[in-house]
Scaffold this active site. Structure first.
Site, mmCIF file in Angstrom:
data_model
loop_
_atom_site.group_PDB
_atom_site.id
_atom_site.type_symbol
_atom_site.label_atom_id
_atom_site.label_comp_id
_atom_site.label_asym_id
_atom_site.label_seq_id
_atom_site.Cartn_x
_atom_site.Cartn_y
_atom_site.Cartn_z
ATOM 1 N N LYS A 286 -4.066 0.095 5.394
ATOM 2 C CA LYS A 286 -3.521 0.620 4.144
ATOM 3 C C LYS A 286 -2.539 -0.348 3.477
ATOM 4 O O LYS A 286 -1.757 -1.020 4.126
ATOM 5 C CB LYS A 286 -2.797 1.954 4.395
ATOM 6 N N SER B 283 0.958 1.857 6.151
ATOM 7 C CA SER B 283 0.902 3.169 6.803
ATOM 8 C C SER B 283 1.379 3.038 8.239
ATOM 9 O O SER B 283 1.159 2.010 8.890
ATOM 10 C CB SER B 283 -0.544 3.694 6.779
ATOM 11 N N GLU C 113 4.152 5.083 -7.244
ATOM 12 C CA GLU C 113 4.150 6.511 -6.935
ATOM 13 C C GLU C 113 5.551 7.104 -7.078
ATOM 14 O O GLU C 113 5.719 8.225 -7.577
ATOM 15 C CB GLU C 113 3.613 6.733 -5.531
ATOM 16 N N HIS D 216 -11.154 10.240 -21.395
ATOM 17 C CA HIS D 216 -11.484 11.273 -20.398
ATOM 18 C C HIS D 216 -11.734 10.658 -19.024
ATOM 19 O O HIS D 216 -12.459 11.231 -18.197
ATOM 20 C CB HIS D 216 -12.714 12.089 -20.831
#
Length: 459
Positions: free
Chosen positions: A283, A277, A290, A156
């Site tokens: 970043k 970025s 992704e 979980h």
């Protein structure tokens, strides 16, 4: 280039119809398989006396030349042709005249297409298998390096029990080993030759179908001509296997994405496999992971396309089935591309062992071991569970961990506790004692790595 079926028609085909009907934009990739299938067919025609042996030999020789010319670039595929089969036969006829026209004897485009796509996908499966093996090998190498790297295991998305990083990633090796098995099964069922089925009802010519199958390294021939030309189960089965590969890559990607975040910081991706970025200079984005996660939906869509196309088609061949190639080729190409990018990303990532160990220490993930300690002292598990839960609540109130809670507090809750409890709840010992097959102990993980490597060696 004229259509192979033009004799029945009196009017020229409308450009709109031709463009809509054409498949060469996506079936041209099968040129080598189409030629190899035609060589086998022509060889059989000559051997069976269906056409003259001298003409069969000329056809085979010229098809070899056409194949070499396409590969070298000396011959460009005409993208105005209806399909790759029309283009190659047209080129053969242009070179050999009447002899070239004999190639299509006892063959339909229906069984020709069914053959070509099987040959193409058989080759593609072999390439995908190699890429999956490379990823499994990289995971095994990474596991070897991190057999003692303690981290929290989750359920979980809550810290649950102590494991090692090696144990965690070997779960993905297990998934990918199943994927290898599924690919092998799909290839086995695919490896049956449909040529000789004709348009749907076979032919009156005395074909030697077994000879063609043997020449093309098939395991046998299709047993029903209707099924031979209309079966696309093998496309669907492969798409399903590819979808499961993408499920596994997507789950792994999700964890990589989380582990890269400052909230976890369990791993750091190599600069070569990250992006930045355009506005935020701090970043470092896990774009490969992704994109893999996102592209999984594309492969699932290809599977749905194939299922939908095939679900309502009466026997035998229907033009709807032309949609099979775009879907299955897209699924194949997407999976290959994802594996190609994903494997070196995993290979080069840095595992931040100290951060994992710190996270494990703060999550009460040794609570089960604390309860097991009481069970070893004779307390029923449910009573031990309750006592340990009270200890955890006490630690939270006092901002302590089970390791730092004084023994007096332990004894206030259960007088069976003694100094040995601190040994029992040591994270390294908690992991080391889990010697059960499949568990996180170093010995168990060693066995998992060995088993995965054995699978790679025999496949």
């Amino acid at each position: 280039m004229a259509q192979l079926w033009k004799g029945r028609f009196k009017k020229e085909l409308a450009k709109e119809t031709n463009d809509f009907n054409s498949s060469i934009s996506f079936d041209s990739r099968m040129f080598e398989e189409d030629i190899k299938g035609s060589i086998a067919h022509a060889t059989m025609l000559g051997a069976a006396g269906i056409i003259d042996k001298s003409e069969s030999d000329k056809i085979v020789d010229e098809l070899d030349k056409i194949l070499n010319d396409i590969k070298s670039g000396a011959l460009q595929i005409d993208m105005e042709a209806e399909d790759i089969h029309t283009f190659i036969e047209g080129e053969l006829t242009a070179r050999l005249g009447q002899t070239g026209k004999r190639l299509h004897t006892a063959r339909s485009r229906n069984d020709q297409v069914a053959l070509d796509i099987r040959l193409t996908l058989r080759k593609e499966i072999t390439e995908i298998e190699e890429k999956v093996k490379e990823l499994i090998a990289v995971i095994c190498d990474k596991a070897e390096e991190n057999k003692t790297a303690i981290m929290p295991g989750y359920t979980h998305l809550q810290r649950a029990q102590p494991i090692t990083f090696a144990h965690h990633i070997m779960a993905y090796a297990a998934m990918l080993c199943r994927d290898l098995s599924r690919l092998a099964d799909a290839k086995k069922r695919m490896n049956i030759c449909p040529l000789g089925s004709g348009a749907l009802a076979g032919t009156t010519y005395p074909l030697n179908r077994e000879m063609v199958a043997e020449l093309l390294d098939f395991d046998g021939v299709t047993l029903n001509s209707l099924d031979g030309v209309s079966d696309r189960d093998f496309c669907i089965e492969l798409a399903a296997a590819l979808s499961l590969i993408m499920v596994h890559l997507s789950r792994f990607s999700e964890e990589i994405i989380m582990w890269c975040s400052w909230e976890f910081k369990f791993v750091e991706l190599d600069d070569a496999f990250s992006t930045g970025s355009s506005i935020m200079p701090q970043k470092k984005n896990p774009d490969i992971a992704e994109l893999v996660r996102g592209k999984s939906g594309r492969v699932f869509g290809d599977l749905t396309t194939l299922l939908t196309v095939m679900k309502g088609i009466a026997l035998a061949y229907n033009k709807d089935m032309q949609e099979d190639k775009e879907a299955i080729f897209d699924a194949v190409d997407t999976v290959k591309m994802c594996l190609t990018a994903f494997t070196p990303m995993i290979e080069t990532m840095t595992v931040l062992k100290d951060n994992m160990r710190n996270a494990a220490a703060k999550g009460f993930i040794n609570a089960t071991d604390c309860a097991d300690y009481l069970v070893g002292k004779g307390l029923p598990f449910r009573d031990a569970y309750k006592a340990t839960g009270e200890l955890v609540a006490l630690c939270i109130d006092k901002n302590l961990t089970l390791e730092t809670l004084p023994l007096a507090e332990y004894k206030n809750i259960c007088d069976l506790f003694d100094e040995e409890v601190y040994t029992a709840i040591n994270l390294e010992k908690c992991v080391a004692d889990r010697l059960v097959v499949g568990g996180p102990s170093e010995q168990s993980v060693d066995n998992q790595i060995k088993a995965a490597r054995n699978i790679l060696s025999v496949n």
